[in-house]
Design an enzyme around this catalytic site. Sequence first.
Site, PDB file in Angstrom:
ATOM      1  N   ASP A   1       0.793  -1.229   0.000  1.00 42.77           N
ATOM      2  CA  ASP A   1       0.000   0.000   0.000  1.00 42.77           C
ATOM      3  C   ASP A   1       0.827   1.283   0.000  1.00 42.77           C
ATOM      4  O   ASP A   1       0.282   2.384  -0.106  1.00 42.77           O
ATOM      5  CB  ASP A   1      -0.958   0.021   1.190  1.00 42.77           C
ATOM      6  CG  ASP A   1      -0.242  -0.090   2.527  1.00 42.77           C
ATOM      7  OD1 ASP A   1       1.004  -0.078   2.537  1.00 42.77           O
ATOM      8  OD2 ASP A   1      -0.929  -0.211   3.560  1.00 42.77           O
TER       9      ASP A   1
ATOM     10  N   CYS B   1       2.884  -6.355   8.414  1.00 40.54           N
ATOM     11  CA  CYS B   1       2.467  -7.757   8.307  1.00 40.54           C
ATOM     12  C   CYS B   1       1.319  -7.921   7.318  1.00 40.54           C
ATOM     13  O   CYS B   1       1.267  -8.891   6.556  1.00 40.54           O
ATOM     14  CB  CYS B   1       2.089  -8.314   9.677  1.00 40.54           C
ATOM     15  SG  CYS B   1       0.708  -7.481  10.502  1.00 40.54           S
TER      16      CYS B   1
ATOM     17  N   HIS C   1      -2.149  -9.228  14.346  1.00 38.52           N
ATOM     18  CA  HIS C   1      -0.953  -9.634  13.609  1.00 38.52           C
ATOM     19  C   HIS C   1      -1.399 -10.742  12.675  1.00 38.52           C
ATOM     20  O   HIS C   1      -2.432 -11.400  12.901  1.00 38.52           O
ATOM     21  CB  HIS C   1       0.137 -10.133  14.556  1.00 38.52           C
ATOM     22  CG  HIS C   1       1.402 -10.532  13.856  1.00 38.52           C
ATOM     23  ND1 HIS C   1       2.147  -9.654  13.107  1.00 38.52           N
ATOM     24  CD2 HIS C   1       2.036 -11.743  13.762  1.00 38.52           C
ATOM     25  CE1 HIS C   1       3.188 -10.280  12.590  1.00 38.52           C
ATOM     26  NE2 HIS C   1       3.143 -11.546  12.968  1.00 38.52           N
TER      27      HIS C   1
ATOM     28  N   GLU D   1       5.992 -14.489   7.833  1.00 44.38           N
ATOM     29  CA  GLU D   1       5.388 -13.215   8.242  1.00 44.38           C
ATOM     30  C   GLU D   1       6.330 -12.049   7.980  1.00 44.38           C
ATOM     31  O   GLU D   1       7.524 -12.226   7.744  1.00 44.38           O
ATOM     32  CB  GLU D   1       5.062 -13.255   9.734  1.00 44.38           C
ATOM     33  CG  GLU D   1       6.318 -13.378  10.580  1.00 44.38           C
ATOM     34  CD  GLU D   1       6.067 -13.729  12.027  1.00 44.38           C
ATOM     35  OE1 GLU D   1       4.926 -13.633  12.484  1.00 44.38           O
ATOM     36  OE2 GLU D   1       7.049 -14.106  12.697  1.00 44.38           O
TER      37      GLU D   1
ATOM     38  N   HIS E   1      23.179  -3.206  37.081  1.00 44.53           N
ATOM     39  CA  HIS E   1      23.448  -2.445  35.861  1.00 44.53           C
ATOM     40  C   HIS E   1      23.976  -1.050  36.189  1.00 44.53           C
ATOM     41  O   HIS E   1      24.887  -0.537  35.540  1.00 44.53           O
ATOM     42  CB  HIS E   1      22.153  -2.348  35.031  1.00 44.53           C
ATOM     43  CG  HIS E   1      22.335  -1.757  33.677  1.00 44.53           C
ATOM     44  ND1 HIS E   1      21.279  -1.542  32.812  1.00 44.53           N
ATOM     45  CD2 HIS E   1      23.444  -1.325  33.017  1.00 44.53           C
ATOM     46  CE1 HIS E   1      21.737  -1.009  31.694  1.00 44.53           C
ATOM     47  NE2 HIS E   1      23.037  -0.866  31.785  1.00 44.53           N
TER      48      HIS E   1
END
Length: 495
Positions: free
Chosen positions: A47, A54, A117, A134, A324
């Site tokens: 499009d 997807c 999806h 996919e 971290h």
Amino acid sequence: MAKTQAEINKRLDAYAKGTVDSPYRIKKATSYDPSFGVMEAGAIDADGYYHAQCQDLITDYVLWLTDNKVRTWGNAKDQIKQSYGTGFKIHENKPSTVPKKGWIAVFTSGSYQQWGHIGIVYDGGNTSTFTILEQNWNGYANKKPTKRVDNYYGLTHFIEIPVKAGTTVKKETAKKSASKTPAPKKKATLKVSKNHINYTMDKRGKKPEGMVIHNDAGRSSGQQYENSLANAGYARYANGIAHYYGSEGYVWEAIDAKNQIAWHTGDGTGANSGNFRFAGIEVCQSMSASDAQFLKNEQAVFQFTAEKFKEWGLTPNRKTVRLHMEFVPTACPHRSMVLHTGFNPVTQGRPSQAIMNKLKDYFIKQIKNYMDKGTSSSTVVKDGKTSSASTPATRPVTGSWKKNQYGTWYKPENATFVNGNQPIVTRIGSPFLNAPVGGNLPAGATIVYDEVCIQAGHIWIGYNAYNGDRVYCPVRTCQGVPPNHIPGVAWGVFK
């Protein structure tokens, strides 16, 4: 005219190879929307909007199946609301359903509820998994159709396609009626998946010196991270990837930490870096789980870390169990710190060494319990006192969202964003895709922001430019609205 099974199989193979005969196949690297990655050759963009989504693959597929007579409309979830014509049948995904090659798989529940999806069944598989072909699983809308093993999560319908009579189709076979959702596991049982990422990391040449325990700053479980990241590719991994992702009953081993590094501490890959010296594990769902659920996710991480320490011959102490925030300025592990020390690094800034040691000592104790006893139990800090995990806790971790007159959700947040490897178009004055363009945020650029917004299917950060303009930059896609919104993959790193 219906296609033969052989023709269908040939079409699917051509999609996967990037060689399909289609006017919508991208012939060379192409980009017209900086919100997404550069489309590679073979991607399908039917499009001309939002790159290789997807649904673009399905639009092309149905056009081919119907000799260009039927063009689909809407998002992925809308495909079960329309008719493709004679021979197409819509089936609910039931425990006894084994899909056939060429069928269309439609996901409309769970994290797919907002837009859905969709993909094509490449191999019907069995009750537990099947292989799907996919696009846009990684959120960048830049890859050609890719095969992935799926576990049926969120899959609600299949669309059966017409097959020309006289061709051979894989027969549907009976299967056990067990739920696709794994049965609750005993507390001490961990399922470990070694479905490693599709990228080879640099080798360390020795065992890690310890484990860095992270909080993921996300909403996904360990298995959901596996589904979204295992085949995401280098562009996504460059934004950060840990060795392990843990949630209740499940740990995904993304990278073998025994001799490979990961990009999880943000301090480079030199011999003295955290990335090189230590393995990293994420406690999942730190932005969405209840306190009770997050504590269960932590326990899975402690149990798994104990097993790894035994394997690597390590003793849990302040040198081997790390945070971290010891390597770079960050609030990670923010949720664990709030629960076990009462200090919130998101709102209060960097904690003292004493507070960091308090959290490390808690982690160490939990890991030791699993190493010595095979079990442990959580404790939390509430009003300055330590209590058992059964103590009710309702601390919000995502902040207070508000909605303005334009339908934009917003909240204050002070942090830093480092862009990934693609420039991002910014907007002036408002977080809308049709707002005036403010320019491109270059790849690798760093901005300090003070606001987060959700609008137009994206999460935006807001900041003031040097010339006084109020600038909004999209940093990831987003489904839904607060507090149940689902962020997409970040286009950079937050600090």
